[in-house]
Design a protein around this motif. Structure first.
Motif, PDB file in Angstrom:
ATOM      1  N   LYS A  22      39.104  47.016  51.217  1.00  0.00           N
ATOM      2  CA  LYS A  22      40.380  47.735  51.245  1.00  0.00           C
ATOM      3  C   LYS A  22      40.949  47.881  49.843  1.00  0.00           C
ATOM      4  O   LYS A  22      42.128  47.593  49.586  1.00  0.00           O
ATOM      5  CB  LYS A  22      41.383  47.038  52.167  1.00  0.00           C
ATOM      6  CG  LYS A  22      40.943  47.012  53.629  1.00  0.00           C
ATOM      7  CD  LYS A  22      41.992  46.376  54.523  1.00  0.00           C
ATOM      8  CE  LYS A  22      41.553  46.387  55.968  1.00  0.00           C
ATOM      9  NZ  LYS A  22      42.561  45.767  56.869  1.00  0.00           N
ATOM     10  N   LEU A  23      40.123  48.306  48.908  1.00  0.00           N
ATOM     11  CA  LEU A  23      40.516  48.480  47.523  1.00  0.00           C
ATOM     12  C   LEU A  23      40.619  49.961  47.182  1.00  0.00           C
ATOM     13  O   LEU A  23      39.948  50.791  47.783  1.00  0.00           O
ATOM     14  CB  LEU A  23      39.492  47.830  46.587  1.00  0.00           C
ATOM     15  CG  LEU A  23      39.225  46.334  46.768  1.00  0.00           C
ATOM     16  CD1 LEU A  23      38.017  45.921  45.938  1.00  0.00           C
ATOM     17  CD2 LEU A  23      40.438  45.516  46.387  1.00  0.00           C
ATOM     18  N   LYS A  24      41.451  50.265  46.201  1.00  0.00           N
ATOM     19  CA  LYS A  24      41.458  51.598  45.635  1.00  0.00           C
ATOM     20  C   LYS A  24      40.269  51.730  44.690  1.00  0.00           C
ATOM     21  O   LYS A  24      39.738  50.741  44.186  1.00  0.00           O
ATOM     22  CB  LYS A  24      42.766  51.856  44.897  1.00  0.00           C
ATOM     23  CG  LYS A  24      43.997  51.810  45.797  1.00  0.00           C
ATOM     24  CD  LYS A  24      45.258  52.050  44.998  1.00  0.00           C
ATOM     25  CE  LYS A  24      46.497  51.978  45.903  1.00  0.00           C
ATOM     26  NZ  LYS A  24      47.752  52.176  45.117  1.00  0.00           N
ATOM     27  N   GLU A  25      39.869  52.968  44.442  1.00  0.00           N
ATOM     28  CA  GLU A  25      38.669  53.172  43.632  1.00  0.00           C
ATOM     29  C   GLU A  25      38.845  52.614  42.221  1.00  0.00           C
ATOM     30  O   GLU A  25      37.914  52.034  41.648  1.00  0.00           O
ATOM     31  CB  GLU A  25      38.315  54.657  43.571  1.00  0.00           C
ATOM     32  CG  GLU A  25      36.987  54.921  42.863  1.00  0.00           C
ATOM     33  CD  GLU A  25      36.569  56.373  42.915  1.00  0.00           C
ATOM     34  OE1 GLU A  25      35.438  56.680  42.511  1.00  0.00           O
ATOM     35  OE2 GLU A  25      37.385  57.208  43.368  1.00  0.00           O
ATOM     36  N   ALA A  26      40.049  52.770  41.643  1.00  0.00           N
ATOM     37  CA  ALA A  26      40.285  52.233  40.298  1.00  0.00           C
ATOM     38  C   ALA A  26      40.155  50.717  40.285  1.00  0.00           C
ATOM     39  O   ALA A  26      39.595  50.133  39.341  1.00  0.00           O
ATOM     40  CB  ALA A  26      41.663  52.660  39.798  1.00  0.00           C
ATOM     41  N   GLU A  27      40.664  50.047  41.324  1.00  0.00           N
ATOM     42  CA  GLU A  27      40.534  48.594  41.413  1.00  0.00           C
ATOM     43  C   GLU A  27      39.076  48.182  41.549  1.00  0.00           C
ATOM     44  O   GLU A  27      38.617  47.223  40.905  1.00  0.00           O
ATOM     45  CB  GLU A  27      41.333  48.066  42.603  1.00  0.00           C
ATOM     46  CG  GLU A  27      42.835  48.229  42.489  1.00  0.00           C
ATOM     47  CD  GLU A  27      43.562  47.768  43.735  1.00  0.00           C
ATOM     48  OE1 GLU A  27      44.513  46.991  43.609  1.00  0.00           O
ATOM     49  OE2 GLU A  27      43.163  48.172  44.846  1.00  0.00           O
ATOM     50  N   ALA A  28      38.358  48.898  42.400  1.00  0.00           N
ATOM     51  CA  ALA A  28      36.943  48.576  42.597  1.00  0.00           C
ATOM     52  C   ALA A  28      36.146  48.761  41.307  1.00  0.00           C
ATOM     53  O   ALA A  28      35.299  47.935  40.966  1.00  0.00           O
ATOM     54  CB  ALA A  28      36.363  49.445  43.711  1.00  0.00           C
ATOM     55  N   ASN A  29      36.436  49.821  40.575  1.00  0.00           N
ATOM     56  CA  ASN A  29      35.728  50.057  39.319  1.00  0.00           C
ATOM     57  C   ASN A  29      36.009  48.957  38.299  1.00  0.00           C
ATOM     58  O   ASN A  29      35.104  48.508  37.578  1.00  0.00           O
ATOM     59  CB  ASN A  29      36.123  51.415  38.737  1.00  0.00           C
ATOM     60  CG  ASN A  29      35.598  52.578  39.568  1.00  0.00           C
ATOM     61  OD1 ASN A  29      34.624  52.437  40.306  1.00  0.00           O
ATOM     62  ND2 ASN A  29      36.237  53.727  39.458  1.00  0.00           N
ATOM     63  N   GLU A  30      37.261  48.530  38.227  1.00  0.00           N
ATOM     64  CA  GLU A  30      37.617  47.460  37.284  1.00  0.00           C
ATOM     65  C   GLU A  30      36.911  46.156  37.639  1.00  0.00           C
ATOM     66  O   GLU A  30      36.391  45.454  36.763  1.00  0.00           O
ATOM     67  CB  GLU A  30      39.132  47.249  37.279  1.00  0.00           C
ATOM     68  CG  GLU A  30      39.593  46.204  36.273  1.00  0.00           C
ATOM     69  CD  GLU A  30      41.104  46.010  36.282  1.00  0.00           C
ATOM     70  OE1 GLU A  30      41.616  45.342  35.371  1.00  0.00           O
ATOM     71  OE2 GLU A  30      41.763  46.536  37.208  1.00  0.00           O
ATOM     72  N   MET A  31      36.848  45.840  38.924  1.00  0.00           N
ATOM     73  CA  MET A  31      36.190  44.612  39.356  1.00  0.00           C
ATOM     74  C   MET A  31      34.681  44.689  39.148  1.00  0.00           C
ATOM     75  O   MET A  31      34.042  43.696  38.754  1.00  0.00           O
ATOM     76  CB  MET A  31      36.534  44.343  40.824  1.00  0.00           C
ATOM     77  CG  MET A  31      38.016  44.073  41.044  1.00  0.00           C
ATOM     78  SD  MET A  31      38.521  44.097  42.783  1.00  0.00           S
ATOM     79  CE  MET A  31      37.854  42.543  43.339  1.00  0.00           C
ATOM     80  N   ILE A  32      34.100  45.852  39.377  1.00  0.00           N
ATOM     81  CA  ILE A  32      32.667  46.030  39.138  1.00  0.00           C
ATOM     82  C   ILE A  32      32.356  45.827  37.655  1.00  0.00           C
ATOM     83  O   ILE A  32      31.370  45.167  37.287  1.00  0.00           O
ATOM     84  CB  ILE A  32      32.219  47.429  39.593  1.00  0.00           C
ATOM     85  CG1 ILE A  32      32.235  47.528  41.132  1.00  0.00           C
ATOM     86  CG2 ILE A  32      30.827  47.755  39.058  1.00  0.00           C
ATOM     87  CD1 ILE A  32      31.156  46.741  41.819  1.00  0.00           C
ATOM     88  N   ALA A  33      33.197  46.380  36.780  1.00  0.00           N
ATOM     89  CA  ALA A  33      32.965  46.249  35.342  1.00  0.00           C
ATOM     90  C   ALA A  33      33.048  44.787  34.903  1.00  0.00           C
ATOM     91  O   ALA A  33      32.232  44.327  34.095  1.00  0.00           O
ATOM     92  CB  ALA A  33      33.983  47.096  34.570  1.00  0.00           C
ATOM     93  N   VAL A  34      34.012  44.046  35.424  1.00  0.00           N
ATOM     94  CA  VAL A  34      34.157  42.633  35.061  1.00  0.00           C
ATOM     95  C   VAL A  34      32.964  41.823  35.551  1.00  0.00           C
ATOM     96  O   VAL A  34      32.425  40.970  34.832  1.00  0.00           O
ATOM     97  CB  VAL A  34      35.479  42.075  35.631  1.00  0.00           C
ATOM     98  CG1 VAL A  34      35.539  40.559  35.478  1.00  0.00           C
ATOM     99  CG2 VAL A  34      36.666  42.711  34.926  1.00  0.00           C
ATOM    100  N   LEU A  35      32.533  42.082  36.771  1.00  0.00           N
ATOM    101  CA  LEU A  35      31.407  41.327  37.324  1.00  0.00           C
ATOM    102  C   LEU A  35      30.114  41.621  36.566  1.00  0.00           C
ATOM    103  O   LEU A  35      29.341  40.705  36.250  1.00  0.00           O
ATOM    104  CB  LEU A  35      31.233  41.668  38.807  1.00  0.00           C
ATOM    105  CG  LEU A  35      32.301  41.107  39.751  1.00  0.00           C
ATOM    106  CD1 LEU A  35      32.099  41.630  41.164  1.00  0.00           C
ATOM    107  CD2 LEU A  35      32.279  39.586  39.751  1.00  0.00           C
ATOM    108  N   ARG A  36      29.865  42.873  36.258  1.00  0.00           N
ATOM    109  CA  ARG A  36      28.629  43.214  35.559  1.00  0.00           C
ATOM    110  C   ARG A  36      28.629  42.681  34.131  1.00  0.00           C
ATOM    111  O   ARG A  36      27.564  42.350  33.589  1.00  0.00           O
ATOM    112  CB  ARG A  36      28.417  44.726  35.575  1.00  0.00           C
ATOM    113  CG  ARG A  36      28.079  45.253  36.970  1.00  0.00           C
ATOM    114  CD  ARG A  36      27.795  46.738  36.976  1.00  0.00           C
ATOM    115  NE  ARG A  36      27.412  47.200  38.308  1.00  0.00           N
ATOM    116  CZ  ARG A  36      27.170  48.474  38.627  1.00  0.00           C
ATOM    117  NH1 ARG A  36      27.285  49.404  37.695  1.00  0.00           N
ATOM    118  NH2 ARG A  36      26.840  48.801  39.868  1.00  0.00           N
ATOM    119  N   SER A  37      29.801  42.611  33.496  1.00  0.00           N
ATOM    120  CA  SER A  37      29.862  42.022  32.159  1.00  0.00           C
ATOM    121  C   SER A  37      29.578  40.530  32.198  1.00  0.00           C
ATOM    122  O   SER A  37      29.218  39.944  31.174  1.00  0.00           O
ATOM    123  CB  SER A  37      31.236  42.270  31.535  1.00  0.00           C
ATOM    124  OG  SER A  37      32.253  41.600  32.279  1.00  0.00           O
TER     125      SER A  37
END
Length: 236
Positions: A22-37
């Motif tokens: 239940k995330l917005k796309e901007a939130e999901a993108n930010e979390m994906i970037a943090v996890l991949r880093s």
């Protein structure tokens, strides 16, 4: 119903476990970037309702949660003055309107302070006394700001700027009536996982080859040295 279950089926087929939904796309993108880093392989999927979810491999679930929490993600969903005073057909009393106004200002300021780099969580509590027509003196307003920050960020140096921000946002609030409390987060960011690719570099190959040569030379030299020291000494 089938479309709503489609993201779950896709995640199951890929062998991944959902971390947040239940995330917005901007939130999901930010979390994906943090996890991949942090070397956590994460992916996102969208549902029929337009919300997004992120997922990782089951063996990386705990690490993913720790990484996101250490970075203050997902961010708090603060209310705005527009949503608080949204017209719903009911007439509120002046006391209710005042309480909603103070709450809305607190939410807006908390949201603004939380946008500072390194801030994991922020809360702004306002105390705005209601004017008393029978009193000649008016009680001063005050504000308390609580900030939990991520170690490694110099957030304490922003104390003066934060106090000025709150002071200039509330009418009649003086600078000396704003207190700021900062505490470091106890959730340390986990160390990056070591992958096989870490050793698949030219420098790593040279180091491994050199270590293997040293080990081989030691294996050849040590038995000869031991035999030499154990031979009997010839008599004179």
């Amino acid at each position: 119903m089938a479309f709503a279950l489609l993201p779950l089926l896709l995640l199951s087929a890929c062998g991944k476990q959902e971390v947040y939904g239940k995330l917005k796309e901007a939130e999901a993108n930010e979390m994906i970037a943090v996890l991949r880093s942090a070397d956590v392989d994460a992916s996102k999927t969208t549902g029929a309702d337009g919300n997004w979810s992120i997922a990782v491999a089951p063996d990386q679930f705990s690490r993913a949660v720790q990484v996101l929490r250490s970075n203050g993600l997902p961010r708090d969903d603060f209310a705005t003055l527009g949503t608080i005073f949204e017209k719903k057909g009911f007439v509120s009393s002046p006391v209710e309107e005042r309480a909603r106004l103070i709450y809305g200002l607190s939410q807006e300021l908390s949201h603004t302070v939380s946008e500072i780099d390194g801030v994991v969580e922020a809360r702004v509590h306002l105390a705005i006394p209601q004017p008393d027509p029978l009193s000649e003196t008016m009680k001063p307003s005050s504000a308390a700001v609580f900030i939990k920050y991520q170690p490694g960020f110099d957030v304490r140096s922003q104390t003066g700027a934060i106090k000025s921000l709150v002071t200039n946002s509330i009418e009649g609030l003086s600078y000396d009536k704003v207190s700021v409390v900062m505490v470091p987060s106890q959730i340390a960011a986990p160390a990056p996982a070591i992958s096989v690719e870490t050793f698949d570099t030219p420098l790593a190959r040279v180091v491994l080859i050199a270590a293997a040569l040293v080990a081989a030379a030691a294996a050849l030299f040590w038995p000869r040295r031991r035999r030499a020291t154990t031979l009997p000494v010839p008599a004179e």
